[in-house]
Design a protein around this motif. Structure first.
Motif, PDB file in Angstrom:
ATOM      1  N   ARG A  40      -5.687  -0.728   7.027  1.00  0.00           N
ATOM      2  CA  ARG A  40      -6.034  -2.078   7.469  1.00  0.00           C
ATOM      3  C   ARG A  40      -7.547  -2.252   7.404  1.00  0.00           C
ATOM      4  O   ARG A  40      -8.307  -1.288   7.513  1.00  0.00           O
ATOM      5  CB  ARG A  40      -5.516  -2.358   8.882  1.00  0.00           C
ATOM      6  CG  ARG A  40      -3.990  -2.372   8.921  1.00  0.00           C
ATOM      7  CD  ARG A  40      -3.407  -2.718  10.256  1.00  0.00           C
ATOM      8  NE  ARG A  40      -1.950  -2.769  10.146  1.00  0.00           N
ATOM      9  CZ  ARG A  40      -1.256  -3.860   9.828  1.00  0.00           C
ATOM     10  NH1 ARG A  40      -1.898  -5.000   9.621  1.00  0.00           N
ATOM     11  NH2 ARG A  40       0.052  -3.821   9.722  1.00  0.00           N
ATOM     12  N   GLY A  44      -8.149  -5.872  11.015  1.00  0.00           N
ATOM     13  CA  GLY A  44      -6.820  -5.432  11.396  1.00  0.00           C
ATOM     14  C   GLY A  44      -5.708  -5.930  10.494  1.00  0.00           C
ATOM     15  O   GLY A  44      -4.533  -5.733  10.784  1.00  0.00           O
ATOM     16  N   ARG A  45      -6.061  -6.532   9.362  1.00  0.00           N
ATOM     17  CA  ARG A  45      -5.045  -7.053   8.454  1.00  0.00           C
ATOM     18  C   ARG A  45      -4.693  -6.000   7.401  1.00  0.00           C
ATOM     19  O   ARG A  45      -5.521  -5.144   7.069  1.00  0.00           O
ATOM     20  CB  ARG A  45      -5.547  -8.333   7.783  1.00  0.00           C
ATOM     21  CG  ARG A  45      -5.872  -9.426   8.766  1.00  0.00           C
ATOM     22  CD  ARG A  45      -6.336 -10.697   8.086  1.00  0.00           C
ATOM     23  NE  ARG A  45      -5.241 -11.395   7.419  1.00  0.00           N
ATOM     24  CZ  ARG A  45      -5.369 -12.582   6.830  1.00  0.00           C
ATOM     25  NH1 ARG A  45      -6.566 -13.181   6.822  1.00  0.00           N
ATOM     26  NH2 ARG A  45      -4.343 -13.166   6.257  1.00  0.00           N
ATOM     27  N   PRO A  46      -3.465  -6.028   6.857  1.00  0.00           N
ATOM     28  CA  PRO A  46      -3.066  -5.022   5.855  1.00  0.00           C
ATOM     29  C   PRO A  46      -3.997  -5.070   4.647  1.00  0.00           C
ATOM     30  O   PRO A  46      -4.348  -6.149   4.159  1.00  0.00           O
ATOM     31  CB  PRO A  46      -1.641  -5.429   5.493  1.00  0.00           C
ATOM     32  CG  PRO A  46      -1.490  -6.848   5.938  1.00  0.00           C
ATOM     33  CD  PRO A  46      -2.387  -6.998   7.121  1.00  0.00           C
ATOM     34  N   ASP A  98       3.714  -8.410   3.944  1.00  0.00           N
ATOM     35  CA  ASP A  98       2.382  -7.800   3.867  1.00  0.00           C
ATOM     36  C   ASP A  98       1.813  -7.893   2.454  1.00  0.00           C
ATOM     37  O   ASP A  98       0.603  -8.031   2.272  1.00  0.00           O
ATOM     38  CB  ASP A  98       2.448  -6.333   4.301  1.00  0.00           C
ATOM     39  CG  ASP A  98       2.609  -6.187   5.808  1.00  0.00           C
ATOM     40  OD1 ASP A  98       2.196  -7.107   6.539  1.00  0.00           O
ATOM     41  OD2 ASP A  98       3.152  -5.156   6.245  1.00  0.00           O
ATOM     42  N   GLN A 102      -1.645 -10.065   1.159  1.00  0.00           N
ATOM     43  CA  GLN A 102      -2.729  -9.498   0.348  1.00  0.00           C
ATOM     44  C   GLN A 102      -2.873 -10.226  -0.994  1.00  0.00           C
ATOM     45  O   GLN A 102      -3.985 -10.371  -1.499  1.00  0.00           O
ATOM     46  CB  GLN A 102      -2.488  -7.998   0.157  1.00  0.00           C
ATOM     47  CG  GLN A 102      -2.636  -7.237   1.478  1.00  0.00           C
ATOM     48  CD  GLN A 102      -2.276  -5.770   1.362  1.00  0.00           C
ATOM     49  OE1 GLN A 102      -3.104  -4.949   0.988  1.00  0.00           O
ATOM     50  NE2 GLN A 102      -1.030  -5.445   1.686  1.00  0.00           N
TER      51      GLN A 102
END
Length: 339
Positions: A40, A44-46, A98, A102
């Protein structure tokens, strides 16, 4: 193995090089290969697919030392191909949330670095690849297309090569030029689109001409192509010359006579329409405005990039080794500027 001091440029070495990247293709591969890492970014994002794509492109820049880098992105809201053919790509599994996240952030990341991106309305990264190859040819550049798909094989030429990304990564993937393409598929690069249209493409849910597979399609094009000549012979001579040419070539290769059967399949109802429909769907748009100006300093996509910007943007992915690699390969002048 190629290093930064010995980049894999074109045989002549005097032409500038455009690296055209099929970003969705790389993101899909890296999502499936790296999801278990759970990486991450600092928000905190993938970020595993984004990081994997960027890492591979840094390795490619290190290998090829391009003068410019262009990323093609898909229009995720509208597709002219799906509007023309609703079954286009039907049957593919629904994308993981997810991965979608992205895919939607990739353009912003690349733009922030100063690399060029293009999301053509209603079109795909494959169309950007086609336009990049055409642009390079018109402007006296070489082009390397990076993708895991076969669609870009139709753009291989003396000055355009395709790095087909497979499980071996950038340095373990085949770099295809006309000679290597012919060795692999038995067809000349300039006939690849017609070969694909005859064969069809299951991944895009495009059936080929009934009864014609990869081997017979390649045999036909090598013996009697291009297809305009094949259709003309079917229309004016009942395929007599096509059948004779195919039989002669097949026997020369140690095979059997298949010309009459091949002509019968090509003459069947709907065969030519299927072929021409596939050509229409498969052909990449080659007239897109790429949106960068190589003669303007600081134009998006032109290397080198600004070191503080590179450091700040890549640091957000929170992988220090990648930040260091990015600083080394993105902020140094390309090989052509050293001459």
């Amino acid at each position: 193995m190629t290093t930064a001091s010995s980049p894999t440029r074109s045989p002549g070495g005097s032409r500038r090089l455009l690296l055209a990247v099929d970003a969705p293709s790389l993101l899909h591969r890296n999502h499936h290969a790296r999801a278990e890492t759970g990486l991450r970014d600092r928000s905190g994002r993938p970020a595993w697919a984004l990081h994997g794509m960027l890492r591979q492109i840094l390795e490619a820049i290190d290998r090829f030392a391009p003068d410019a880098v262009l990323f093609g992105l898909d229009d995720r809201q509208h597709s002219v191909r799906s509007a023309r053919y609703p079954a286009y790509k039907a049957g593919r599994a629904e994308k993981d949330a997810d991965l979608v996240d992205q895919l939607e952030r990739a353009g912003a990341l690349l733009d922030a670095l100063g690399l060029a991106t293009l999301t053509p309305p209603g079109l795909e990264a494959d169309d950007v690849n086609a336009s990049a190859a055409t642009w390079a040819g018109r402007h006296g550049w070489d082009c390397v297309i990076i993708t895991s798909d076969r669609d870009s094989f139709a753009h291989i030429s003396e000055h355009t090569r395709v790095l087909r990304l497979i499980n071996g990564g950038i340095n373990g993937s085949p770099l295809l030029d006309p000679a290597r393409l012919r060795t692999m598929y038995g067809v000349a690069a300039e006939h690849y689109l017609e070969y694909a249209a005859l064969r069809g493409d299951a991944s895009d849910n495009l059936p080929g001409v009934a009864g014609i597979g990869e081997k017979s399609a390649a045999l036909l094009l090598e013996a009697a192509g291009p297809m305009a000549a094949v259709w003309a012979d079917l229309e004016h001579a009942g395929g007599l010359h096509v059948a004779a040419a195919v039989d002669s070539y097949s026997l020369e290769l140690g095979g059997r006579r298949i010309g009459t059967g091949l002509v019968r399949r090509l003459a069947a109802d709907g065969a030519r329409e299927m072929f021409e429909f596939n050509v229409e769907i498969m052909a990449g748009r080659d007239d897109l405005d790429l949106g960068f100006d190589p003669e303007r300093p600081g134009s998006a996509g032109m290397l080198p990039l600004d070191p503080p910007t590179v450091s700040r943007v890549v640091a957000h992915l929170d992988v220090e080794s990648t930040r260091q690699l990015a600083l080394r390969v993105l902020t140094e002048p390309p090989a052509s500027q050293a001459r």
